[in-house]
Motif scaffolding. Structure first.
Motif, short mmCIF file in Angstrom:
data_model
loop_
_atom_site.label_atom_id
_atom_site.label_comp_id
_atom_site.label_asym_id
_atom_site.label_seq_id
_atom_site.Cartn_x
_atom_site.Cartn_y
_atom_site.Cartn_z
N GLN A 256 -105.62 3.19 7.09
CA GLN A 256 -106.04 4.55 6.77
C GLN A 256 -107.32 4.57 5.93
N HIS A 257 -107.47 3.60 5.01
CA HIS A 257 -108.56 3.69 4.03
C HIS A 257 -109.67 2.66 4.23
N LEU A 258 -109.43 1.56 4.96
CA LEU A 258 -110.43 0.50 5.09
C LEU A 258 -110.76 0.25 6.55
N LEU A 259 -112.04 0.06 6.83
CA LEU A 259 -112.54 -0.19 8.18
C LEU A 259 -112.05 0.86 9.17
N PRO A 260 -112.25 2.13 8.90
CA PRO A 260 -111.76 3.17 9.81
C PRO A 260 -112.42 3.04 11.18
N GLY B 30 -101.54 3.98 -3.84
CA GLY B 30 -100.47 3.79 -2.86
C GLY B 30 -99.86 2.40 -2.94
N LEU B 31 -100.73 1.37 -3.04
CA LEU B 31 -100.24 0.01 -3.17
C LEU B 31 -99.48 -0.17 -4.48
N ASP B 32 -100.01 0.44 -5.53
CA ASP B 32 -99.36 0.35 -6.84
C ASP B 32 -97.93 0.90 -6.76
N ALA B 33 -97.79 2.04 -6.09
CA ALA B 33 -96.48 2.66 -5.97
C ALA B 33 -95.53 1.80 -5.14
N MET B 34 -96.06 1.17 -4.09
CA MET B 34 -95.22 0.31 -3.24
C MET B 34 -94.68 -0.89 -4.02
N LEU B 35 -95.54 -1.47 -4.85
CA LEU B 35 -95.11 -2.63 -5.62
C LEU B 35 -94.09 -2.26 -6.68
N VAL C 237 -97.87 -1.45 4.04
CA VAL C 237 -99.19 -1.93 3.59
C VAL C 237 -100.19 -1.82 4.71
N ASP C 238 -99.76 -2.17 5.92
CA ASP C 238 -100.62 -2.12 7.11
C ASP C 238 -101.15 -0.70 7.31
N ALA C 239 -100.24 0.27 7.32
CA ALA C 239 -100.64 1.66 7.57
C ALA C 239 -101.62 2.16 6.51
N LEU C 240 -101.39 1.80 5.25
CA LEU C 240 -102.25 2.26 4.16
C LEU C 240 -103.65 1.65 4.29
#
Length: 635
Positions: free
Chosen positions: A500-504, A624-629, A494-497
Motif C-alpha cells: 500500500q505504501h511502498l513502490l506503488p 501500522g507496523l508498530d501496531a502489528m508488533l 505486513v505484505d498488504a501494508l
C-alpha cells in the motif's frame, strides 16, 4: 602431538579410553565439521536429492553400505529420508539450528550408535560443540544459506592454516572422568596423579645449525634476543640452553606421581646413524653424567640405578621388554546404579516462540512465479527485433559490470564497505593499498585495481534522497543491530501494508503465509544522519544487466519488488523510528527527522538512477507496523 597420538592409539587398541588434555586443534578442522556442512546443505534444500544423498553418505551419519545401496535403488526410501529432512528444516526455521541438530542426533540415533565406538564420545562432543558455534553465528546471519557459507568459510580458513586458534574453536574434552589422561610434561606442572607413565623418557629435540632458522641467545647483559645471524658455536650454546630446559621439565615429570612412576627407555639413533645419542636427553644426561655411551653400555647404568635406589630405601625395578608383548584388552567391570524416578515437568513452554528476520518473512519466494527482468518491449508500431541480427555486444562500460556475481561476491563487497564506514568512507592512497591487500586475501587479487576504482566512485557518488555522497555524511552507524518483540505477526498483513505504501504500482510476489511470534531481528548495513534527517542504507550487488542502461529507476524498483526488499526497508525504518522515538522523546518529529531508506545498487552508479532506489518513510506505514508488533494475543 605425535607422541600423544601414538599413546592414545595404543590405549585404544587395548580398549582403554583416554583424553588428550593439551589438544589445541580447532573443531573446524575435524571430520565432523566437513560432514556437518553436507548435512546442513541437505536439510536446507531437501528437495535437491543430490544434497540429500551427500548428507546421508557422510561418515558422521554412518549409514552402512547396505543402507546406502537401498537408498540408491529404492526411491521410496530416499523420499522418506528427504521428508525427514523437510521436517528438520521446519525445526531449524522455528527453533534454530541448535535445536535442529539435536533433533537430527535423535532421528538418526547417532548418539547411541557412537557410544559403542572407540571415538564415539569424541565425535559427539565435536558435533555438539559445532552446533553451539553455529547457533551463536546464526544470530548475526540471515538465513540458512548464510550460515552454511559461514561454516564452509571457517573450515577453509582452518585448512589453509589461518584463524582457528581462538578459545571458542578449540576442541573440547569429551570427558575427564575415568579416563587415562595424556598430557604434556609442561602442562602437568603443579598437578599430581596416582600413577604416571613416561613412555618417551629419552625424547629430545637437539638444536642443529642446518635445521635451525632462528636462535634465541643471551646478549651478555641478561637479556635474551632472537637472531638470524649465528654460527655453529652459537648453536651449541643454544642447545646447552635447550638441555637445561629439558632438565627442568624432567624434574617436573619425575615428581608428578603419588604411588608409582613407569619410565620407558630405549636406545636412540639420529637420522639412521649408528651412534647412540641418549646422552643428549635430560634423562641420559643425568644417568650418564653427560658422557656418551653406546646402546649396550646403558644397561649397566640402569642396573646401577636400581641398586643405588635400594640403598636409599626406594623401590626401583628394572623390567626388560620381551620381543613379543601380548595384546591384552581391558574389560570394563559391570557397574549398575539404582535409577531414580524421572522428574515430571509441569511448566508450560511456548514452543511457537522463535527468533526470525527479514529472510524468514520472505522465505520460499523462489517457489513462486516471480517477476523476470527483461528488456523493454518494443512499441506497437515498431517491427520485432530479429535476435540473430543483433550486433555483437560491446565490452562493458565499467569494470564493475564484469565483476564476479553471486552471494560470495556480494558478501565481499559488503565487508569492504563496512570496513570503509568505520573510517568515514575515506579512501585515500594508503587506504587503497590496504583495500588491495584485502582483495588479495579474499581471492580477488586480479580484480584489486577494479575494486579500488569501483569503491572510490561509490563513496563519492551523491545519494539520491540525502543528496550527499557517503564520504561526506555526518554521524555514521554501521551494522545497526535491532531486536523487535512481535506478538503473532502475520506476514500477509505486513505484505498488504508494504504494498500500500511502498513502490506503488509495481507488481511483486506475495509473502508466504507465515506467522511470527517471538523476536524480529536484523542488521541495517548503515544508519546515518545528514542535515538533521536520519536514514537507513543497504548495499546491493545485484546484477541487472551488462551495462549502465540496465539500471533505470524502473529496473531498480522491479528488482526491489522482485526480492521484496521494500519489506526489509520497512522493518529497518521501523527499527530506526523506534530508536529515535526512545532517544529524542517528545522532541522527535518523524515527518521532519526521519528521511527514509536508500538502497544503493553498486553496479548501477553510472546508470540513469545513480544506483539509488530511495524509499520514503510514511508515518502511516510505521504506525501500522508498530501496531502489528504490539498487538496483544486474543483469547
Amino acid at each position: 602431538g605425535k607422541e600423544a597420538a601414538a599413546v592414545r592409539d595404543a590405549l585404544r587398541v587395548r580398549g582403554v579410553a583416554s583424553v588428550y588434555l593439551s589438544d589445541r586443534d580447532s573443531v573446524f578442522a575435524s571430520d565432523e565439521a566437513r560432514d556437518l556442512c553436507l548435512w546442513l546443505r541437505g536439510v536446507a534444500e531437501p528437495q535437491d536429492m543430490r544434497r540429500v544423498r551427500a548428507a546421508l553418505g557422510s561418515r558422521t551419519v554412518g549409514l552402512s553400505l547396505a543402507e546406502l545401496y537401498d537408498l540408491a535403488t529404492q526411491d521410496e526410501l530416499l523420499d522418506q529420508r528427504a521428508e525427514q529432512m523437510r521436517e528438520l528444516r521446519m525445526v531449524w526455521q522455528v527453533q534454530g539450528v541448535l535445536a535442529m541438530l539435536r533433533q537430527s542426533l535423535h532421528v538418526l540415533q547417532l548418539a547411541g550408535r557412537w557410544r559403542g565406538q572407540s571415538d564415539g564420545e569424541r565425535r559427539l562432543t565435536n558435533v555438539l560443540h559445532l552446533a553451539e558455534l553455529l547457533q551463536t553465528a546464526s544470530s548475526q546471519l540471515d538465513g540458512e544459506q548464510a550460515l552454511i557459507r559461514w561454516l564452509a568459510q571457517q573450515i577453509d580458513e582452518v585448512n589453509a592454516g589461518g584463524a582457528g586458534d581462538s578459545e571458542e574453536q578449540t576442541v573440547r574434552l569429551e570427558s575427564d572422568e575415568d579416563l587415562v589422561k595424556v598430557i604434556t610434561i609442561h602442562a602437568s606442572k603443579g598437578l599430581e596423579y596416582p600413577v604416571v607413565c613416561l613412555p618417551f623418557a629419552h625424547s629430545h629435540r637437539m638444536l642443529e645449525a642446518h635445521k635451525t632458522p632462528v636462535l634465541q641467545l643471551d646478549d651478555g647483559e641478561g637479556e635474551r634476543v632472537w637472531t638470524l645471524d649465528f654460527d655453529k658455536d652459537d648453536t651449541k650454546v643454544a642447545d646447552h640452553d635447550r638441555l637445561r630446559e629439558d632438565l627442568r621439565l624432567w624434574y617436573v615429570a619425575l615428581t608428578r606421581a603419588r604411588h608409582a612412576l613407569w619410565v620407558g627407555w630405549s636406545p636412540v639413533n639420529r637420522q639412521g646413524g649408528k651412534s647412540c645419542v641418549n646422552h643428549q636427553s635430560a634423562a641420559g644426561h643425568l644417568l650418564g653424567g653427560g658422557l656418551e655411551f653406546e646402546a649396550a653400555d646403558w644397561l649397566p647404568k640402569l642396573q646401577a640405578l636400581e641398586k643405588d635406589a635400594d640403598e636409599h630405601r626406594l623401590s626401583v625395578q628394572l623390567v626388560s621388554a620381551s620381543a613379543e608383548v601380548p595384546l591384552t584388552v581391558w574389560a570394563r567391570p559391570a557397574h549398575t546404579s539404582e535409577l531414580r524416578d524421572a522428574l515430571s515437568c509441569t511448566a508450560r513452554i511456548d514452543k511457537s516462540w522463535t527468533i526470525a528476520s527479514f529472510s524468514r518473512l520472505t522465505r520460499d519466494l523462489a517457489s513462486q512465479t516471480l517477476l523476470h527482468m527483461a528488456t523493454p518491449r518494443p512499441a506497437d508500431d515498431e517491427p520485432p527485433v530479429d535476435a540473430q541480427a543483433l550486433p555483437e555486444q560491446a565490452e562493458p562500460q565499467a569494470p564493475w559490470h564484469r565483476f564476479a556475481k553471486g552471494p560470495s561476491a556480494g558478501n565481499f563487497l559488503h565487508d569492504q564497505l563496512e570496513w570503509l564506514a568505520a573510517d568515514g568512507f575515506a579512501l585515500d592512497a594508503p587506504k587503497a593499498e590496504r583495500l588491495k591487500k584485502r582483495c588479495d586475501n579474499a581471492g580477488y587479487k586480479a580484480q584489486a585495481d577494479d575494486v579500488v576504482q569501483w569503491l572510490t566512485r561509490v563513496v563519492a557518488q551523491p545519494l539520491r534522497g540525502p543528496g550527499s555522497p557517503l564520504n561526506a555524511l555526518g554521524t555514521l552507524l554501521p551494522e545497526m543491530e535491532f531486536w523487535l518483540p512481535a506478538e503473532r505477526l502475520h506476514a500477509r498483513e505486513v505484505d498488504a501494508l508494504c504494498q500500500q505504501h511502498l513502490l506503488p504500482g509495481v507488481s511483486r510476489p506475495q509473502l508466504p503465509d507465515a506467522q511470527l511470534h517471538g523476536m524480529l531481528m536484523g542488521f541495517a548495513d548503515l544508519v546515518f544522519e545528514h542535515e538533521g534527517r536520519y536514514w537507513v542504507l543497504d548495499y546491493k550487488s545485484n546484477h541487472l544487466g551488462a551495462d549502465d542502461a540496465a539500471y533505470t529507476p524502473q529496473a531498480l524498483a522491479e528488482a526491489m519488488a522482485h526480492h521484496r526488499y521494500e519489506v526489509q526497508a520497512a522493518l529497518y525504518m521501523l527499527a530506526l523510528h523506534r530508536l529515535l522515538r526512545a532517544r529524542l522523546g517528545e522532541a522527535y518529529n518523524p515527518a521532519q527527522q526521519l528521511g527514509g531508506a536508500v538502497y544503493l545498487f553498486l553496479r548501477g552508479i553510472d546508470g540513469p538512477a545513480g544506483g539509488c532506489c530511495t524509499l520514503p518513510a510514511p508515518i502511516e506505514l510505521l504506525d501500522g507496523l508498530d501496531a502489528m508488533l504490539n498487538a496483544e494475543v486474543k483469547a
